[in-house]
Scaffold this active site. Structure first.
Site, PDB file in Angstrom:
ATOM      1  N   ALA A 119     -11.407  85.172  -1.504  1.00 54.48           N
ATOM      2  CA  ALA A 119     -12.321  85.956  -0.665  1.00 54.48           C
ATOM      3  C   ALA A 119     -12.296  87.416  -1.087  1.00 54.48           C
ATOM      4  O   ALA A 119     -11.226  88.002  -1.248  1.00 54.48           O
ATOM      5  CB  ALA A 119     -11.918  85.835   0.808  1.00 54.48           C
ATOM      6  N   VAL A 120     -13.488  87.979  -1.270  1.00 49.06           N
ATOM      7  CA  VAL A 120     -13.637  89.399  -1.595  1.00 49.06           C
ATOM      8  C   VAL A 120     -14.699  89.966  -0.652  1.00 49.06           C
ATOM      9  O   VAL A 120     -15.777  89.374  -0.503  1.00 49.06           O
ATOM     10  CB  VAL A 120     -14.047  89.604  -3.068  1.00 49.06           C
ATOM     11  CG1 VAL A 120     -14.324  91.076  -3.359  1.00 49.06           C
ATOM     12  CG2 VAL A 120     -12.967  89.067  -4.004  1.00 49.06           C
ATOM     13  N   ASN A 130     -23.437  78.318  -5.793  1.00 46.02           N
ATOM     14  CA  ASN A 130     -22.796  79.635  -5.749  1.00 46.02           C
ATOM     15  C   ASN A 130     -22.729  80.198  -7.178  1.00 46.02           C
ATOM     16  O   ASN A 130     -21.699  80.141  -7.855  1.00 46.02           O
ATOM     17  CB  ASN A 130     -21.390  79.531  -5.132  1.00 46.02           C
ATOM     18  CG  ASN A 130     -20.774  80.876  -4.868  1.00 46.02           C
ATOM     19  OD1 ASN A 130     -21.163  81.885  -5.450  1.00 46.02           O
ATOM     20  ND2 ASN A 130     -19.787  80.892  -3.995  1.00 46.02           N
ATOM     21  N   TYR A 149     -15.775  82.219 -12.510  1.00 52.17           N
ATOM     22  CA  TYR A 149     -14.849  81.213 -13.012  1.00 52.17           C
ATOM     23  C   TYR A 149     -15.127  80.872 -14.470  1.00 52.17           C
ATOM     24  O   TYR A 149     -14.196  80.620 -15.241  1.00 52.17           O
ATOM     25  CB  TYR A 149     -14.882  79.971 -12.123  1.00 52.17           C
ATOM     26  CG  TYR A 149     -14.416  80.257 -10.715  1.00 52.17           C
ATOM     27  CD1 TYR A 149     -13.227  80.937 -10.479  1.00 52.17           C
ATOM     28  CD2 TYR A 149     -15.170  79.878  -9.615  1.00 52.17           C
ATOM     29  CE1 TYR A 149     -12.796  81.220  -9.190  1.00 52.17           C
ATOM     30  CE2 TYR A 149     -14.749  80.144  -8.321  1.00 52.17           C
ATOM     31  CZ  TYR A 149     -13.564  80.819  -8.123  1.00 52.17           C
ATOM     32  OH  TYR A 149     -13.142  81.094  -6.849  1.00 52.17           O
ATOM     33  N   GLU A 172     -12.555  74.116  -6.328  1.00 53.83           N
ATOM     34  CA  GLU A 172     -13.875  73.573  -6.008  1.00 53.83           C
ATOM     35  C   GLU A 172     -14.784  74.748  -5.719  1.00 53.83           C
ATOM     36  O   GLU A 172     -14.365  75.710  -5.067  1.00 53.83           O
ATOM     37  CB  GLU A 172     -13.808  72.671  -4.779  1.00 53.83           C
ATOM     38  CG  GLU A 172     -12.978  71.439  -4.984  1.00 53.83           C
ATOM     39  CD  GLU A 172     -12.662  70.733  -3.672  1.00 53.83           C
ATOM     40  OE1 GLU A 172     -12.812  71.337  -2.597  1.00 53.83           O
ATOM     41  OE2 GLU A 172     -12.242  69.576  -3.738  1.00 53.83           O
TER      42      GLU A 172
END
Length: 146
Positions: free
Chosen positions: A62-63, A100, A107, A95
């Site tokens: 989370a950012v 997204n 990634y 996952e």
């Protein structure tokens, strides 16, 4: 922030800024109490992983929205990857929702490769469920620096 309740609350608050379906403070408290769970945190983001034998899994990254596209997500994944390698991990899994694009790009830059798919894994309130893509990073990898 050494009190576990305060930490879980802070993680839940930040998670709520980053996701439409945030995790609760009690969910974070439960995860943090489990063996093999590692947290790498900064003021504007965190990553939580679980290690089992020689594998690690990113549970959540989370950012805060204002801190996105600053390299923080990459730095968090790189830092936790180094810690996982130090604890014997040879692979890091995660996952990500197929829709997204920003997370998939992050990634991809870090060297994660496709490893599978979970059909209709992520529910969407305004449309059909979205597949989860399973990605893997072979460790130790030469991670690009942010």
């Amino acid at each position: 922030m050494t009190d576990p309740t305060d930490l879980a609350g802070a993680l839940a608050a930040l998670h709520a800024e980053a996701f439409d379906a945030p995790w609760s403070a009690s969910a974070f408290a439960d995860l943090l109490s489990q063996p093999g769970v590692l947290l790498e945190a900064r003021a504007d983001g965190f990553v939580l992983i679980r290690l089992a034998a020689d594998e690690a899994e990113i549970l959540t990254l989370a950012v805060r929205p204002p801190a996105r596209r600053t390299g923080l997500g990459s730095r968090l994944v790189e830092a936790v990857s180094r810690r996982a390698v130090g604890m014997g991990a040879t692979r890091l899994f995660l996952e990500v929702a197929e829709d997204n694009a920003a997370a998939r790009a992050l990634y991809g830059r870090l060297g994660f490769e496709p490893a599978g798919r979970r059909p209709r894994y992520y529910a969407r309130p305004d449309g059909p469920a979205v597949d989860a893509l399973l990605l893997v990073l072979i460790l130790p990898a030469s991670l690009p620096t942010a």
